[in-house]
Design a protein around this motif. Structure first.
Motif, PDB file in Angstrom:
ATOM      1  N   ALA A  71     -26.193  -1.577  -0.353  1.00 26.45           N
ATOM      2  CA  ALA A  71     -25.397  -0.976   0.725  1.00 26.45           C
ATOM      3  C   ALA A  71     -24.016  -1.630   0.810  1.00 26.45           C
ATOM      4  N   GLU A  72     -23.969  -2.943   0.671  1.00 25.01           N
ATOM      5  CA  GLU A  72     -22.673  -3.640   0.708  1.00 25.01           C
ATOM      6  C   GLU A  72     -21.826  -3.253  -0.501  1.00 25.01           C
ATOM      7  N   ALA A  73     -22.452  -3.126  -1.665  1.00 26.20           N
ATOM      8  CA  ALA A  73     -21.712  -2.723  -2.867  1.00 26.20           C
ATOM      9  C   ALA A  73     -21.102  -1.336  -2.681  1.00 26.20           C
ATOM     10  N   VAL A  74     -21.830  -0.437  -2.045  1.00 26.39           N
ATOM     11  CA  VAL A  74     -21.303   0.905  -1.766  1.00 26.39           C
ATOM     12  C   VAL A  74     -20.115   0.812  -0.818  1.00 26.39           C
ATOM     13  N   GLU A  75     -20.239   0.018   0.247  1.00 27.84           N
ATOM     14  CA  GLU A  75     -19.138  -0.131   1.205  1.00 27.84           C
ATOM     15  C   GLU A  75     -17.902  -0.719   0.539  1.00 27.84           C
ATOM     16  N   VAL A  76     -18.091  -1.735  -0.281  1.00 28.65           N
ATOM     17  CA  VAL A  76     -16.962  -2.357  -0.976  1.00 28.65           C
ATOM     18  C   VAL A  76     -16.290  -1.338  -1.886  1.00 28.65           C
ATOM     19  N   THR A  77     -17.084  -0.536  -2.571  1.00 28.79           N
ATOM     20  CA  THR A  77     -16.531   0.495  -3.445  1.00 28.79           C
ATOM     21  C   THR A  77     -15.728   1.514  -2.650  1.00 28.79           C
ATOM     22  N   GLU A  78     -16.207   1.886  -1.474  1.00 29.61           N
ATOM     23  CA  GLU A  78     -15.478   2.833  -0.623  1.00 29.61           C
ATOM     24  C   GLU A  78     -14.133   2.250  -0.185  1.00 29.61           C
ATOM     25  N   VAL A  79     -14.109   0.984   0.186  1.00 31.35           N
ATOM     26  CA  VAL A  79     -12.861   0.342   0.605  1.00 31.35           C
ATOM     27  C   VAL A  79     -11.904   0.254  -0.579  1.00 31.35           C
ATOM     28  N   ARG A  80     -12.446  -0.092  -1.754  1.00 34.69           N
ATOM     29  CA  ARG A  80     -11.599  -0.150  -2.952  1.00 34.69           C
ATOM     30  C   ARG A  80     -10.978   1.199  -3.246  1.00 34.69           C
ATOM     31  N   MET A  81     -11.736   2.277  -3.060  1.00 34.23           N
ATOM     32  CA  MET A  81     -11.204   3.622  -3.325  1.00 34.23           C
ATOM     33  C   MET A  81      -9.980   3.890  -2.464  1.00 34.23           C
ATOM     34  N   VAL A  82     -10.043   3.514  -1.199  1.00 36.05           N
ATOM     35  CA  VAL A  82      -8.909   3.740  -0.296  1.00 36.05           C
ATOM     36  C   VAL A  82      -7.709   2.903  -0.736  1.00 36.05           C
ATOM     37  N   LEU A  83      -7.943   1.633  -1.019  1.00 40.84           N
ATOM     38  CA  LEU A  83      -6.844   0.758  -1.437  1.00 40.84           C
ATOM     39  C   LEU A  83      -6.253   1.197  -2.774  1.00 40.84           C
ATOM     40  N   GLU A  84      -7.108   1.588  -3.701  1.00 43.76           N
ATOM     41  CA  GLU A  84      -6.598   2.028  -4.999  1.00 43.76           C
ATOM     42  C   GLU A  84      -5.821   3.336  -4.867  1.00 43.76           C
ATOM     43  N   HIS A 127       2.439  -3.672  -5.156  1.00 38.62           N
ATOM     44  CA  HIS A 127       1.920  -3.943  -3.802  1.00 38.62           C
ATOM     45  C   HIS A 127       0.973  -5.139  -3.909  1.00 38.62           C
ATOM     46  N   GLU A 128       1.519  -6.316  -3.814  1.00 36.43           N
ATOM     47  CA  GLU A 128       0.751  -7.536  -4.092  1.00 36.43           C
ATOM     48  C   GLU A 128      -0.406  -7.738  -3.125  1.00 36.43           C
ATOM     49  N   THR A 129      -0.216  -7.422  -1.868  1.00 40.31           N
ATOM     50  CA  THR A 129      -1.298  -7.612  -0.892  1.00 40.31           C
ATOM     51  C   THR A 129      -2.487  -6.725  -1.220  1.00 40.31           C
ATOM     52  N   ALA A 130      -2.241  -5.446  -1.448  1.00 39.76           N
ATOM     53  CA  ALA A 130      -3.330  -4.531  -1.798  1.00 39.76           C
ATOM     54  C   ALA A 130      -3.986  -4.966  -3.101  1.00 39.76           C
ATOM     55  N   ASN A 131      -3.198  -5.407  -4.058  1.00 46.07           N
ATOM     56  CA  ASN A 131      -3.727  -5.865  -5.341  1.00 46.07           C
ATOM     57  C   ASN A 131      -4.669  -7.052  -5.148  1.00 46.07           C
ATOM     58  N   GLN A 132      -4.277  -8.015  -4.347  1.00 47.17           N
ATOM     59  CA  GLN A 132      -5.123  -9.192  -4.101  1.00 47.17           C
ATOM     60  C   GLN A 132      -6.435  -8.807  -3.423  1.00 47.17           C
ATOM     61  N   VAL A 133      -6.366  -7.907  -2.461  1.00 44.22           N
ATOM     62  CA  VAL A 133      -7.581  -7.482  -1.757  1.00 44.22           C
ATOM     63  C   VAL A 133      -8.512  -6.750  -2.725  1.00 44.22           C
ATOM     64  N   VAL A 134      -7.974  -5.863  -3.557  1.00 44.26           N
ATOM     65  CA  VAL A 134      -8.793  -5.140  -4.535  1.00 44.26           C
ATOM     66  C   VAL A 134      -9.464  -6.123  -5.489  1.00 44.26           C
ATOM     67  N   HIS A 175      -5.735   0.686 -14.870  1.00 43.59           N
ATOM     68  CA  HIS A 175      -5.693   0.203 -13.482  1.00 43.59           C
ATOM     69  C   HIS A 175      -4.708  -0.962 -13.335  1.00 43.59           C
ATOM     70  N   ARG A 176      -4.698  -1.851 -14.305  1.00 37.66           N
ATOM     71  CA  ARG A 176      -3.772  -2.993 -14.266  1.00 37.66           C
ATOM     72  C   ARG A 176      -2.322  -2.503 -14.273  1.00 37.66           C
ATOM     73  N   ARG A 177      -2.004  -1.525 -15.148  1.00 36.88           N
ATOM     74  CA  ARG A 177      -0.638  -1.013 -15.226  1.00 36.88           C
ATOM     75  C   ARG A 177      -0.233  -0.295 -13.932  1.00 36.88           C
ATOM     76  N   VAL A 178      -1.158   0.484 -13.359  1.00 30.93           N
ATOM     77  CA  VAL A 178      -0.854   1.172 -12.097  1.00 30.93           C
ATOM     78  C   VAL A 178      -0.569   0.138 -11.014  1.00 30.93           C
ATOM     79  N   ARG A 179      -1.381  -0.927 -10.963  1.00 24.62           N
ATOM     80  CA  ARG A 179      -1.133  -1.985  -9.962  1.00 24.62           C
ATOM     81  C   ARG A 179       0.216  -2.658 -10.200  1.00 24.62           C
ATOM     82  N   ASP A 180       0.548  -2.902 -11.479  1.00 26.17           N
ATOM     83  CA  ASP A 180       1.839  -3.525 -11.799  1.00 26.17           C
ATOM     84  C   ASP A 180       3.000  -2.630 -11.363  1.00 26.17           C
ATOM     85  N   ILE A 181       2.890  -1.362 -11.652  1.00 28.59           N
ATOM     86  CA  ILE A 181       3.961  -0.422 -11.304  1.00 28.59           C
ATOM     87  C   ILE A 181       4.103  -0.324  -9.787  1.00 28.59           C
ATOM     88  N   ALA A 182       2.978  -0.287  -9.077  1.00 26.48           N
ATOM     89  CA  ALA A 182       3.015  -0.167  -7.613  1.00 26.48           C
ATOM     90  C   ALA A 182       3.697  -1.375  -6.982  1.00 26.48           C
TER      91      ALA A 182
END
Length: 136
Positions: free
Chosen positions: A51-64, A119-126, A110-117
């Motif tokens: 259940a926690e893994a599902v929740e974490v995945t949902e949060v990651r989807m929003v941040l990504e 957004h260091e805070t979102a990247n660290q949380v992800v 995913h790494r390149r998209v994060r680099d282009i974006a």
């Protein structure tokens, strides 16, 4: 492994460190939710429930999604072409049944998209959230 005890003496021997070095070294993984430190019982690798893994995945989807939207705003023509190339390579890896190549390309995308974006805070949380689910 989940629930594995992290015995200070064993860690000291394995890494050639003192107890005064091992104790603080366990604090950062504890802050990231990877290790549980229990008073008078020591530390152990924290288990992640389904259940926690599902929740974490949902949060990651929003941040990504946020990261991808920001990357789309900031990407220049060369970066857009690079991402399209990675996507084409991913499609070819699937067609060839090359699962490891696909996985490596997916991580690269995913790494390149994060680099282009940029957004260091979102990247660290992800990255922290990703570390929590890897153990599951």
């Amino acid at each position: 492994m989940p629930r594995q005890r992290l015995i200070e003496a064993d860690l000291c021997e394995r890494f050639g460190a003192s107890r005064s070095g091992v104790r603080p070294a366990l604090q950062q993984p504890a802050v990231e939710g990877l290790v549980e430190i229990q008073r008078n019982r020591g530390a152990r690798v924290r288990e992640t429930s389904f259940a926690e893994a599902v929740e974490v995945t949902e949060v990651r989807m929003v941040l990504e999604g946020l990261i991808a939207a920001r990357a789309a705003e900031r990407a220049g023509p060369a970066q857009t072409e690079e991402l399209r190339g990675i996507g084409a390579d991913m499609a070819q890896a699937v067609a060839d049944g090359e699962l490891m190549a696909y996985s490596d390309l997916n991580a690269r995308l995913h790494r390149r998209v994060r680099d282009i974006a940029g957004h260091e805070t979102a990247n660290q949380v992800v990255q922290r959230l990703r570390a929590q689910v890897v153990g599951h």
